[in-house]
Write a protein that holds these residues in place. Structure first.
Motif, PDB file in Angstrom:
ATOM      1  N   UNK A  56     -12.476   9.091 -10.157  1.00 52.97           N
ATOM      2  CA  UNK A  56     -12.476   7.827  -9.943  1.00 52.97           C
ATOM      3  C   UNK A  56     -13.889   7.073 -10.417  1.00 52.97           C
ATOM      4  N   UNK A  57     -15.153   7.936  -9.664  1.00 53.07           N
ATOM      5  CA  UNK A  57     -16.545   7.470  -9.954  1.00 53.07           C
ATOM      6  C   UNK A  57     -16.478   7.865 -11.381  1.00 53.07           C
ATOM      7  N   UNK A  58     -16.274   8.768 -11.835  1.00 51.21           N
ATOM      8  CA  UNK A  58     -17.021   8.757 -13.427  1.00 51.21           C
ATOM      9  C   UNK A  58     -17.828  10.059 -13.419  1.00 51.21           C
ATOM     10  N   UNK A  59     -18.093   9.652 -14.623  1.00 52.41           N
ATOM     11  CA  UNK A  59     -19.544  11.503 -15.085  1.00 52.41           C
ATOM     12  C   UNK A  59     -20.633  11.001 -14.890  1.00 52.41           C
ATOM     13  N   UNK A  60     -21.112   9.778 -14.275  1.00 51.13           N
ATOM     14  CA  UNK A  60     -22.210   8.682 -13.679  1.00 51.13           C
ATOM     15  C   UNK A  60     -22.780  10.179 -12.723  1.00 51.13           C
ATOM     16  N   UNK A  61     -21.865  10.154 -12.086  1.00 46.72           N
ATOM     17  CA  UNK A  61     -22.045  10.303 -10.199  1.00 46.72           C
ATOM     18  C   UNK A  61     -22.129  12.450 -10.908  1.00 46.72           C
ATOM     19  N   UNK A  62     -23.192  14.071 -10.720  1.00 40.81           N
ATOM     20  CA  UNK A  62     -22.161  15.049 -10.742  1.00 40.81           C
ATOM     21  C   UNK A  62     -23.055  15.161  -9.843  1.00 40.81           C
ATOM     22  N   UNK A  63     -21.857  15.788  -9.183  1.00 41.19           N
ATOM     23  CA  UNK A  63     -21.548  16.663  -7.867  1.00 41.19           C
ATOM     24  C   UNK A  63     -21.896  17.534  -7.802  1.00 41.19           C
ATOM     25  N   UNK A  64     -22.877  18.221  -6.897  1.00 42.45           N
ATOM     26  CA  UNK A  64     -22.935  19.490  -6.938  1.00 42.45           C
ATOM     27  C   UNK A  64     -23.133  20.423  -5.783  1.00 42.45           C
ATOM     28  N   UNK A  65     -22.223  21.393  -5.710  1.00 41.39           N
ATOM     29  CA  UNK A  65     -21.346  21.958  -4.452  1.00 41.39           C
ATOM     30  C   UNK A  65     -22.373  22.802  -3.556  1.00 41.39           C
ATOM     31  N   UNK A  66     -22.827  22.279  -2.664  1.00 44.11           N
ATOM     32  CA  UNK A  66     -23.983  22.674  -1.496  1.00 44.11           C
ATOM     33  C   UNK A  66     -24.106  24.633  -0.765  1.00 44.11           C
ATOM     34  N   UNK A  67     -24.196  25.742   0.144  1.00 44.06           N
ATOM     35  CA  UNK A  67     -23.967  26.194   0.310  1.00 44.06           C
ATOM     36  C   UNK A  67     -23.645  26.213   1.873  1.00 44.06           C
ATOM     37  N   UNK A  68     -22.731  24.540   2.292  1.00 48.04           N
ATOM     38  CA  UNK A  68     -22.931  24.828   3.821  1.00 48.04           C
ATOM     39  C   UNK A  68     -21.386  25.057   4.024  1.00 48.04           C
ATOM     40  N   UNK A  69     -21.096  26.188   3.251  1.00 53.51           N
ATOM     41  CA  UNK A  69     -19.925  27.163   3.417  1.00 53.51           C
ATOM     42  C   UNK A  69     -19.860  28.564   4.587  1.00 53.51           C
ATOM     43  N   UNK A  70     -19.824  28.651   5.975  1.00 51.44           N
ATOM     44  CA  UNK A  70     -20.331  29.619   7.046  1.00 51.44           C
ATOM     45  C   UNK A  70     -19.909  31.078   6.337  1.00 51.44           C
ATOM     46  N   UNK A  71     -18.989  30.458   5.648  1.00 47.09           N
ATOM     47  CA  UNK A  71     -17.881  32.644   5.307  1.00 47.09           C
ATOM     48  C   UNK A  71     -18.358  32.502   3.698  1.00 47.09           C
TER      49      UNK A  71
END
Length: 376
Positions: A56-71
């Motif tokens: 929905x937001x498109x390419x102007x926002x790049x989602x960077x996935x963080x280390x917030x998964x304890x496993x």
């Protein structure tokens, strides 16, 4: 009363998207690149892809996935210790189910269970307490992992064990704290993040004020969000408005459950029970104020007193896992993604965990290539 459908209603989503898209384009044009937004929590990663927010937001926002998964960040040494404890005569290793297939240096808890170790899946630390009460002839060890979200429940359980005088339960603690993890991440030169979407459940415990070092020391804005589409879109809009206006603040878009101070009773229990130290985590490296021990008043419940001597080797990370954990590579940019590494045959914890970025990309068919990808 919380009305979930109101936070998923198409008109509300459309209103927010119509505001975000032109704003994201303006902020991206000013930077001459997409706006890099790290959603710290794995639950947010799955929510973004499940609801199609990224599209929905498109390419102007790049989602960077963080280390917030304890496993995902759990070190191999922790798995090795849990296996060693489970293999001891008369022991029961109680653990959350999502840890079973996380690889140690010599296998997984699931493999150890198949070979005769007594491993039992529980849904809360109190279930481990019940096991100890029901089987006084057994020694129950609870594999206590997680970020600040799960720490209070485990602290209260340890306090309950002491109050009840139980002597047949211990805890193998591997807790990683969120704020020191974000600070450790921002100290790395390779990390490029414009702002953060902060995790709602951790923030219930910590409170919004706990994030102030992220803004003051590193100049990065952060907006706390819930997990519904309207929550995430509203948080993204607030974050983009800060970037557009040149502001850098900690804002709370989840005020219906998160306050500034956090849960004082939970934080008091954590301080009373857990002993902070430096610990090495997968992908992230050394993080101060981690927890892998108990304070003197509760040290009798520390399972490390029963651990055999283990070889202190170096974690051998599967290729690219560390780069994905720190946002330097997308899951589909790993040549093993969707090929040698799949949910049925995971090479690393990011494909094992239900909150892992690789599991999210695979489940929602994000960024899949017709052939193995080698970019980046």
């Amino acid at each position: 009363m919380f009305n979930r459908q109101a936070f998923r209603a198409p008109p509300a989503v459309k209103t927010l998207v119509d505001k975000i898209v032109p704003l994201a384009r303006r902020v991206a044009e000013a930077r001459q690149r997409p706006v890099q937004v790290m959603e710290v929590c794995g639950g947010h990663t799955h929510a973004i892809f499940h609801s199609g927010i990224d599209q929905l937001i498109g390419p102007d926002v790049e989602w960077v996935h963080g280390p917030g998964c304890p496993v995902c960040v759990l070190p191999a040494q922790a798995v090795d210790e849990a296996i060693a404890l489970a293999q001891q005569p008369g022991a029961i290793l109680a653990t959350f189910g999502d840890v079973l297939r996380v690889p140690g240096r010599h296998g997984t808890l699931a493999q150890a269970s198949a070979q005769g170790a007594n491993v039992q899946v529980v849904y809360s630390p109190m279930d481990a307490l019940t096991l100890a009460q029901q089987q006084p002839d057994k020694r129950v060890v609870f594999f206590a992992i997680g970020f600040d979200t799960t720490m209070p429940g485990i602290a209260f359980t340890i306090q309950a064990a002491r109050q009840q005088g139980l002597t047949n339960i211990q805890f193998l603690c591997y807790h990683i704290r969120l704020i020191p993890t974000l600070i450790r991440l921002l100290e790395q030169d390779s990390v490029c993040i414009d702002g953060f979407i902060g995790p709602g459940h951790v923030s219930i415990v910590l409170g919004a004020d706990a994030y102030q070092p992220i803004a003051r020391r590193f100049g990065r804005p952060l907006v706390i969000s819930g997990f519904e589409p309207v929550d995430l879109l509203n948080a993204l809009l607030m974050l983009l408005q800060q970037l557009d206006e040149g502001r850098c603040e900690i804002e709370n878009a989840y005020a219906r459950v998160v306050n500034n101070a956090g849960n004082l009773a939970a934080k008091a229990a954590m301080a009373a029970v857990f002993d902070s130290t430096v610990c090495h985590w997968r992908g992230v490296g050394e993080v101060p104020e981690s927890v892998n021990g108990l304070t003197p008043d509760y040290r009798a419940f520390d399972a490390r007193s029963s651990l055999p001597r283990l070889h202190q080797g170096t974690d051998q990370e599967p290729a690219y896992c560390a780069e994905v954990l720190t946002g330097n590579r997308k899951p589909h940019q790993c040549p093993h993604f969707g090929h040698a590494c799949q949910p049925e045959t995971p090479m690393g914890p990011l494909m094992v965990s239900s909150e892992g970025a690789c599991a999210a990309y695979h489940k929602y068919n994000v960024g899949k290539c017709k052939e193995p990808c080698h970019e980046g």
